[in-house]
Design an enzyme around this catalytic site. Sequence first.
Site, PDB file in Angstrom:
ATOM      1  N   CYS A  74       0.835  -1.192   0.000  1.00 16.74           N
ATOM      2  CA  CYS A  74       0.000   0.000   0.000  1.00 16.74           C
ATOM      3  C   CYS A  74       0.875   1.250   0.000  1.00 16.74           C
ATOM      4  CB  CYS A  74      -0.885   0.031   1.240  1.00 16.74           C
ATOM      5  SG  CYS A  74      -2.106  -1.290   1.313  1.00 16.74           S
ATOM      6  N   CYS A  86      -2.614  -1.640   7.028  1.00 15.08           N
ATOM      7  CA  CYS A  86      -2.043  -0.307   7.233  1.00 15.08           C
ATOM      8  C   CYS A  86      -2.440   0.260   8.591  1.00 15.08           C
ATOM      9  CB  CYS A  86      -2.482   0.640   6.120  1.00 15.08           C
ATOM     10  SG  CYS A  86      -1.608   0.372   4.568  1.00 15.08           S
ATOM     11  N   GLU A 118       0.641   3.780   1.824  1.00 14.05           N
ATOM     12  CA  GLU A 118       0.972   4.212   3.184  1.00 14.05           C
ATOM     13  C   GLU A 118       2.255   3.542   3.677  1.00 14.05           C
ATOM     14  OE1 GLU A 118      -2.006   3.153   2.079  1.00 14.05           O
ATOM     15  OE2 GLU A 118      -3.643   3.902   3.351  1.00 14.05           O
ATOM     16  N   CYS A 160      -6.275   0.389   4.839  1.00 19.62           N
ATOM     17  CA  CYS A 160      -6.751  -0.991   4.975  1.00 19.62           C
ATOM     18  C   CYS A 160      -6.378  -1.506   6.370  1.00 19.62           C
ATOM     19  CB  CYS A 160      -6.138  -1.867   3.882  1.00 19.62           C
ATOM     20  SG  CYS A 160      -4.394  -2.260   4.134  1.00 19.62           S
TER      21      CYS A 160
HETATM   22 ZN   LIG Z   1      -3.087  -0.620   3.240  1.00 19.85          ZN
END
Ligand SMILES: [Zn+2]
Length: 135
Positions: A58, A96, A60, A93
């Site tokens: 991701c 994360c 992040e 998510c």
């Molecule tokens: Zn994520």
Amino acid sequence: MQYYELTEPDHELVQVALDVIGRNYDNINYNHTVGSAIRTKSGKVYTGINCDGIHGSCAEFISMGTARSAGERDFDTIVAVFNGAPNHLLPPCGNCRQMLLEYSPDIKVILNDENLKMVKVAISDLLPLAYKHSE
Ligand SMILES: [Zn+2]
């Protein structure tokens, strides 16, 4: 859930995230569709884009890794945006949320509420009763 006041630097952080994915958007070869920007408590901003792969990463994770690679340890706010829908802020998510809570337990997250209004909340509100390594 407590909402924190959005500041001018918060709006700038969203724009930085939009800019980084705007410059790197690629939905054909590498599935770069999400941009992230993270701001330190000292005001520095680092960016990331999602990376594709067997497990992928991701945006992040990439922005956090970039910031930590530069020696940063104290984080204030993070945001992720989806370039395919302008000003569509993405909530982190589950993976994360766990990462952000472990790296920065008091970080704030800018995201959209259920009415697509931009809001800022504490990571701890996004992951109640969270698992913690130290316990
Ligand atoms: Zn994520």
